[in-house]
Design a protein around this motif. Sequence first.
Motif, PDB file in Angstrom:
ATOM      1  N   TRP A 178      -2.852  19.849   4.126  1.00 61.67           N
ATOM      2  CA  TRP A 178      -1.849  19.329   5.043  1.00 61.67           C
ATOM      3  C   TRP A 178      -2.338  19.489   6.464  1.00 61.67           C
ATOM      4  N   PRO A 179      -2.180  18.531   7.354  1.00 60.85           N
ATOM      5  CA  PRO A 179      -1.712  17.166   7.067  1.00 60.85           C
ATOM      6  C   PRO A 179      -2.799  16.342   6.386  1.00 60.85           C
ATOM      7  N   TRP A 180      -2.463  15.105   6.073  1.00 64.72           N
ATOM      8  CA  TRP A 180      -3.368  14.244   5.338  1.00 64.72           C
ATOM      9  C   TRP A 180      -3.324  12.852   5.952  1.00 64.72           C
ATOM     10  N   LYS A 181      -4.500  12.333   6.296  1.00 69.01           N
ATOM     11  CA  LYS A 181      -4.556  10.989   6.871  1.00 69.01           C
ATOM     12  C   LYS A 181      -5.049  10.018   5.815  1.00 69.01           C
ATOM     13  N   GLY A 182      -4.721   8.780   6.008  1.00 71.42           N
ATOM     14  CA  GLY A 182      -5.290   7.763   5.127  1.00 71.42           C
ATOM     15  C   GLY A 182      -4.385   7.457   3.961  1.00 71.42           C
ATOM     16  N   GLU A 183      -4.724   6.387   3.277  1.00 69.52           N
ATOM     17  CA  GLU A 183      -3.861   5.879   2.215  1.00 69.52           C
ATOM     18  C   GLU A 183      -4.223   6.433   0.844  1.00 69.52           C
ATOM     19  N   ALA A 184      -5.432   6.940   0.681  1.00 69.29           N
ATOM     20  CA  ALA A 184      -5.798   7.533  -0.613  1.00 69.29           C
ATOM     21  C   ALA A 184      -4.974   8.803  -0.806  1.00 69.29           C
ATOM     22  N   PRO A 185      -4.571   9.089  -2.039  1.00 65.86           N
ATOM     23  CA  PRO A 185      -3.754  10.277  -2.246  1.00 65.86           C
ATOM     24  C   PRO A 185      -4.535  11.552  -1.939  1.00 65.86           C
TER      25      PRO A 185
ATOM     26  N   ALA B  95       9.127   9.246  -7.103  1.00 63.66           N
ATOM     27  CA  ALA B  95       8.034   8.504  -7.742  1.00 63.66           C
ATOM     28  C   ALA B  95       7.849   7.166  -7.023  1.00 63.66           C
ATOM     29  N   ALA B  96       8.963   6.545  -6.634  1.00 68.64           N
ATOM     30  CA  ALA B  96       8.889   5.295  -5.862  1.00 68.64           C
ATOM     31  C   ALA B  96       8.163   5.533  -4.542  1.00 68.64           C
ATOM     32  N   LEU B  97       8.535   6.597  -3.860  1.00 67.46           N
ATOM     33  CA  LEU B  97       7.900   6.913  -2.578  1.00 67.46           C
ATOM     34  C   LEU B  97       6.416   7.206  -2.772  1.00 67.46           C
ATOM     35  N   GLY B  98       6.086   7.949  -3.831  1.00 67.29           N
ATOM     36  CA  GLY B  98       4.684   8.261  -4.116  1.00 67.29           C
ATOM     37  C   GLY B  98       3.878   7.000  -4.382  1.00 67.29           C
ATOM     38  N   GLU B  99       4.403   6.111  -5.227  1.00 67.72           N
ATOM     39  CA  GLU B  99       3.686   4.861  -5.531  1.00 67.72           C
ATOM     40  C   GLU B  99       3.580   3.976  -4.285  1.00 67.72           C
ATOM     41  N   ALA B 100       4.634   3.984  -3.458  1.00 71.17           N
ATOM     42  CA  ALA B 100       4.602   3.152  -2.244  1.00 71.17           C
ATOM     43  C   ALA B 100       3.565   3.683  -1.250  1.00 71.17           C
ATOM     44  N   ARG B 101       3.486   5.004  -1.127  1.00 68.15           N
ATOM     45  CA  ARG B 101       2.599   5.579  -0.123  1.00 68.15           C
ATOM     46  C   ARG B 101       1.147   5.649  -0.594  1.00 68.15           C
ATOM     47  N   TYR B 102       0.956   6.042  -1.861  1.00 66.44           N
ATOM     48  CA  TYR B 102      -0.397   6.369  -2.325  1.00 66.44           C
ATOM     49  C   TYR B 102      -0.831   5.602  -3.572  1.00 66.44           C
ATOM     50  N   GLY B 103       0.076   4.835  -4.185  1.00 65.79           N
ATOM     51  CA  GLY B 103      -0.246   4.224  -5.468  1.00 65.79           C
ATOM     52  C   GLY B 103      -0.299   2.713  -5.406  1.00 65.79           C
ATOM     53  N   ALA B 104       0.380   2.081  -6.356  1.00 64.99           N
ATOM     54  CA  ALA B 104       0.282   0.628  -6.518  1.00 64.99           C
ATOM     55  C   ALA B 104       0.886  -0.142  -5.348  1.00 64.99           C
ATOM     56  N   GLY B 105       1.660   0.528  -4.492  1.00 60.20           N
ATOM     57  CA  GLY B 105       2.262  -0.158  -3.343  1.00 60.20           C
ATOM     58  C   GLY B 105       1.664   0.272  -2.024  1.00 60.20           C
ATOM     59  N   ARG B 106       0.544   0.959  -2.079  1.00 60.08           N
ATOM     60  CA  ARG B 106       0.067   1.541  -0.824  1.00 60.08           C
ATOM     61  C   ARG B 106      -0.293   0.484   0.205  1.00 60.08           C
ATOM     62  N   GLY B 107       0.027   0.796   1.449  1.00 60.28           N
ATOM     63  CA  GLY B 107      -0.214  -0.154   2.527  1.00 60.28           C
ATOM     64  C   GLY B 107       0.903  -1.173   2.702  1.00 60.28           C
TER      65      GLY B 107
END
Lengths: 314, 314
Positions: A27-34, A121-133
């Motif tokens: 922490w903190p973490w930059k970028g879109e990769a988890p 889980a929605a927030l996780g997928e949106a931020r770092y998964g199939a919805g990232r960006g």
Amino acid sequence: MPTATNSRYLLAADIGGTWTRAACYPWPWKGEAPPRPLARVRRPTDPEDPTSGLVAALREVWPREGRVHGVGVAAPGPLDPYRGVVLFAPNLPAWREEPLQARLEAALGVPVRIGNDANLAALGEARYGAGRGREHVLYLTLGTGVGGGVVCHGRLLEGRQGLAGELGHITVDPQGPPCACGGRGHLEALASGTALVRAAQEALPTHPDTLLHRVRPLTAEAIARAARQGDALARDLLARAGRWVGVALADLCHIFNPEVVVLGGGVSRGGPWLWDALREALDACLMRPEYRPQVRPAALGDDAGLLGAYALWG
Amino acid sequence: MPTATNSRYLLAADIGGTWTRAACYPWPWKGEAPPRPLARVRRPTDPEDPTSGLVAALREVWPREGRVHGVGVAAPGPLDPYRGVVLFAPNLPAWREEPLQARLEAALGVPVRIGNDANLAALGEARYGAGRGREHVLYLTLGTGVGGGVVCHGRLLEGRQGLAGELGHITVDPQGPPCACGGRGHLEALASGTALVRAAQEALPTHPDTLLHRVRPLTAEAIARAARQGDALARDLLARAGRWVGVALADLCHIFNPEVVVLGGGVSRGGPWLWDALREALDACLMRPEYRPQVRPAALGDDAGLLGAYALWG
């Protein structure tokens, strides 16, 4: 167990009826990769005292040195993320108006945030998964039940008491089967794993040739396997579930105009029989082609809740 | 026509198939009470060239002195508020991919923002009307069609291309009547003024005693009047529409967990026959009592769109 002295960490946990997971992230973490966990554990959930089991799992991944910035927790049941209270959890009867945030803060001595597991889980997928960006992401998990969550303008939709995003409990067919919640014809009653298995059981007597007669236990996964082996009933059941998901998604696209729809949960692994029927029904039900979203399988697997709990911190 | 030299103003307009409204408001504006217009006009919409008519209406309320901070415009049809383009408008066939924001900025020389009229009515009611002071407000207008909008965490829900909030086009009954959009069983096909009148016409032959035989033209307002005069068919029609609205609102409460639901449009003036049936169906369909919102009639009348266009500026 990370050890760098000046480092900061964020801990995340995901507690369900079966498993309690916890992980320590940088922490903190930059970028879109988890972010990559520095430590992680998975322990059976203690049904008698789930909160103590959760504290123990978090202590297992606690860094020996450095500073823990905070803890994010994904928990089941209708819960109030503003007050930090789980109202109740069908899979964890020990919890009734459980002040989870306050109990964890008292036990751990760091600030804690909690959220509904499907929403996170929605927030996780949106931020770092199939919805990232993407700024507008809708997530639906077709598991034992049907849960979901929505990220609008980059922010998780929570509602007045944090109860928003119950996408499994929208009425898709008012004449449809009863839902576990007491309603009727909800998406969950038509396209959850439970609904799929019930539909299979009802169809068995009139389908003497189906492979499903030989399957024990009869699960959503087993139905998907039979479909891959060519079983006509299994394919038909998956297509029916897919059509209902498509009809519901069209409503949700008219409501939210999302860029990406992410599908998770066991039923979402129902292969082309489910996905083709879903896409066909969605296209047929959309008012205008502009509404058509990208529909993608979830990318984070079991980590979606943990990473959503992480993302609660910004 | 305001005249104070150092004053600043914000202009707002609301263009529909019949009327073009424009008003000049003080800017900035503190507090929850709606700003009072310093000038306002209402002109028939020019179907040949609606944009020029809109420019003319705005010029009529333009202040003689002082500075115009910007212009907000509520416009019909699916429109892209990010690009400032009306994709098309069923009531204004002259508009096809109309670059409304750019044309207005070129004509007026000040920055312009545009938004969908139902979405902006939602924003207006949330900011200054029946939802004022609340962060989570859902607005539904039951008029010729059914439109809506949602304010979540104080912000208007817009979606990827700004097409969100089409609450009239969610499927309430898959076996229901066809919708103007090409869909079936949408809320609009069951609870709009148009749907109410069609249901009345279908019921006339089997109801020889209803007052509605003598009503010309048969409108939602006339049906509400007949209900007040004791007409059983009119009351039944309003109750049926109210039930469908209640069923749809339960879905929307599970999705959004709003604090206040605001109902506008002619059908919403259907009296206790509509409202009682609506509340009963809503209560019956909610999963848990925590989801129950306050359901209130709209407070701003014809000014909702103007005040939402004003609120686009902050």
